[in-house]
Design a protein around this motif. Structure first.
Motif, PDB file in Angstrom:
ATOM      1  N   ASN A 111      38.592  36.624 126.082  1.00 17.13           N
ATOM      2  CA  ASN A 111      38.965  37.901 126.691  1.00 17.13           C
ATOM      3  C   ASN A 111      38.479  37.995 128.130  1.00 17.13           C
ATOM      4  O   ASN A 111      38.900  38.854 128.875  1.00 17.13           O
ATOM      5  CB  ASN A 111      38.397  39.070 125.882  1.00 17.13           C
ATOM      6  CG  ASN A 111      39.191  39.289 124.603  1.00 17.13           C
ATOM      7  OD1 ASN A 111      40.382  39.034 124.573  1.00 17.13           O
ATOM      8  ND2 ASN A 111      38.525  39.739 123.572  1.00 17.13           N
ATOM      9  N   PRO A 113      38.158  36.658 131.981  1.00 12.16           N
ATOM     10  CA  PRO A 113      39.004  35.855 132.873  1.00 12.16           C
ATOM     11  C   PRO A 113      38.400  34.481 133.123  1.00 12.16           C
ATOM     12  O   PRO A 113      37.179  34.321 133.185  1.00 12.16           O
ATOM     13  CB  PRO A 113      39.038  36.693 134.152  1.00 12.16           C
ATOM     14  CG  PRO A 113      37.846  37.579 134.084  1.00 12.16           C
ATOM     15  CD  PRO A 113      37.621  37.860 132.634  1.00 12.16           C
ATOM     16  N   ASP A 255      44.327  34.561 135.931  1.00  9.48           N
ATOM     17  CA  ASP A 255      44.325  34.382 134.479  1.00  9.48           C
ATOM     18  C   ASP A 255      45.513  35.161 133.907  1.00  9.48           C
ATOM     19  O   ASP A 255      45.526  36.386 133.945  1.00  9.48           O
ATOM     20  CB  ASP A 255      42.999  34.892 133.888  1.00  9.48           C
ATOM     21  CG  ASP A 255      42.868  34.577 132.411  1.00  9.48           C
ATOM     22  OD1 ASP A 255      43.831  34.841 131.666  1.00  9.48           O
ATOM     23  OD2 ASP A 255      41.802  34.091 131.989  1.00  9.48           O
ATOM     24  N   TYR A 258      44.787  37.685 131.113  1.00  7.45           N
ATOM     25  CA  TYR A 258      44.110  38.866 131.644  1.00  7.45           C
ATOM     26  C   TYR A 258      45.114  39.762 132.372  1.00  7.45           C
ATOM     27  O   TYR A 258      45.135  40.979 132.204  1.00  7.45           O
ATOM     28  CB  TYR A 258      43.005  38.405 132.603  1.00  7.45           C
ATOM     29  CG  TYR A 258      41.885  39.404 132.785  1.00  7.45           C
ATOM     30  CD1 TYR A 258      41.053  39.753 131.729  1.00  7.45           C
ATOM     31  CD2 TYR A 258      41.644  39.989 134.033  1.00  7.45           C
ATOM     32  CE1 TYR A 258      40.013  40.647 131.895  1.00  7.45           C
ATOM     33  CE2 TYR A 258      40.606  40.886 134.212  1.00  7.45           C
ATOM     34  CZ  TYR A 258      39.796  41.210 133.150  1.00  7.45           C
ATOM     35  OH  TYR A 258      38.775  42.111 133.312  1.00  7.45           O
ATOM     36  N   ARG A 261      47.235  41.883 130.047  1.00  8.50           N
ATOM     37  CA  ARG A 261      46.581  43.117 129.573  1.00  8.50           C
ATOM     38  C   ARG A 261      46.753  44.236 130.594  1.00  8.50           C
ATOM     39  O   ARG A 261      47.046  45.387 130.241  1.00  8.50           O
ATOM     40  CB  ARG A 261      45.100  42.848 129.306  1.00  8.50           C
ATOM     41  CG  ARG A 261      44.847  41.907 128.136  1.00  8.50           C
ATOM     42  CD  ARG A 261      43.423  41.405 128.120  1.00  8.50           C
ATOM     43  NE  ARG A 261      42.468  42.488 127.953  1.00  8.50           N
ATOM     44  CZ  ARG A 261      41.167  42.379 128.194  1.00  8.50           C
ATOM     45  NH1 ARG A 261      40.670  41.230 128.638  1.00  8.50           N
ATOM     46  NH2 ARG A 261      40.365  43.400 128.013  1.00  8.50           N
TER      47      ARG A 261
END
Length: 277
Positions: A111, A113, A255, A258, A261
């Motif tokens: 979770n 980066p 990332d 990331y 999200r």
């Protein structure tokens, strides 16, 4: 066990299922009671076995009284059976891969980066420093930029931001000219009149229409403050904790998971915004 039964066992048929199917292959059709006797499968088991073979699509039920059962031609039956097994196996492999990926993320703390770069601003931008910095950030954008501007940047909230909106407006316009999609969520900052002034100054009507296809601005007051580039890179401001209207610099996060999200959050906020451009 006979050779045929051994082969059928390899594809998942048990001894009773194999016996019933092989028996039916030698007959045109049979009633359950006679089939039980011929295949040496107990009468208490025969209907259960026939149901299983029907689910495999190896057996058909003929509409008669009493019901009669016949074997489906092996050539077509086993092709279909193989196809179903193939699909089931691929689905199982897909689910297994997703499980392994989830385990890997959990164990590797995925979770967080993977590649982070921090850029600090100078105390003051000299001459064309801000323009050059913005150009260097924007020059590698290939497809899309999604921007969320914090409510603190409403007019009068940050002198530094108010002074920089002209630079950013021109930079966003340059992106559109390159065919880049620009989506901005703004709290009602000085960026809005600056963009409008730039757009109004465009004389080429065809470009104005093109501009509207590629740039969209919505108004929303939010505590979020981030930028997503090409759904791969996330930019987050580093704030001065003693003066929240001032930023020390910016963190660039390379990332994709990331960025994904943040893109989900952007899309959620985007639906709440009021159309400006």
């Amino acid at each position: 066990m006979k050779m045929n039964e051994k082969l059928l066992a390899k594809i998942g048929l048990n001894r009773y299922e194999s016996s019933v199917y092989l028996t039916l292959l030698k007959q045109d059709s049979m009633e359950a009671s006679k089939l039980s006797h011929a295949s040496k499968v107990p009468i208490g088991k025969i209907y259960e076995i026939l149901k299983a073979l029907k689910n495999y699509e190896l057996v058909e039920i003929q509409p008669s009284r009493p019901q009669r059962y016949r074997a489906v031609d092996p050539k077509s039956a086993f092709k279909l059976m193989y196809k179903r097994k193939e699909e089931e196996t691929l689905n199982e492999l897909k689910m297994l891969k997703e499980t392994f990926d989830e385990i890997e993320r959990e164990l590797c703390n995925d979770n967080l980066p993977q590649n982070v770069e921090t850029v600090f601003w100078p105390d003051r931008f000299r001459n064309n420093e801000l323009n050059e910095m913005v150009d260097s950030f924007f020059e590698k954008i290939e497809h899309e930029i999604c921007v969320v501007i914090h409510i603190k940047y409403k007019p009068g909230g940050s002198e530094l931001y108010d002074a920089s909106v002209s630079t950013f407006s021109k930079a966003y316009l340059s992106l559109v000219q390159r065919g880049i999609k620009v989506k901005i969520l703004d709290p009602g900052s000085q960026l809005l009149p600056s963009l409008k002034e730039l757009i109004d100054s465009i004389e080429d009507l065809s470009f104005k229409r093109y501009f509207k296809d590629l740039m969209e601005v919505r108004i929303l007051e939010t505590e979020y403050n981030f930028t997503i580039i090409d759904s791969k890179i996330t930019l987050i401001d580093i704030e001065d904790q003693f003066n929240m209207s001032r930023n020390f610099g910016m963190t660039r996060i390379y990332d994709e998971s990331y960025a994904k999200r943040f893109k989900t959050k952007f899309d959620e906020l985007w639906t709440k915004g009021e159309l400006f451009l």
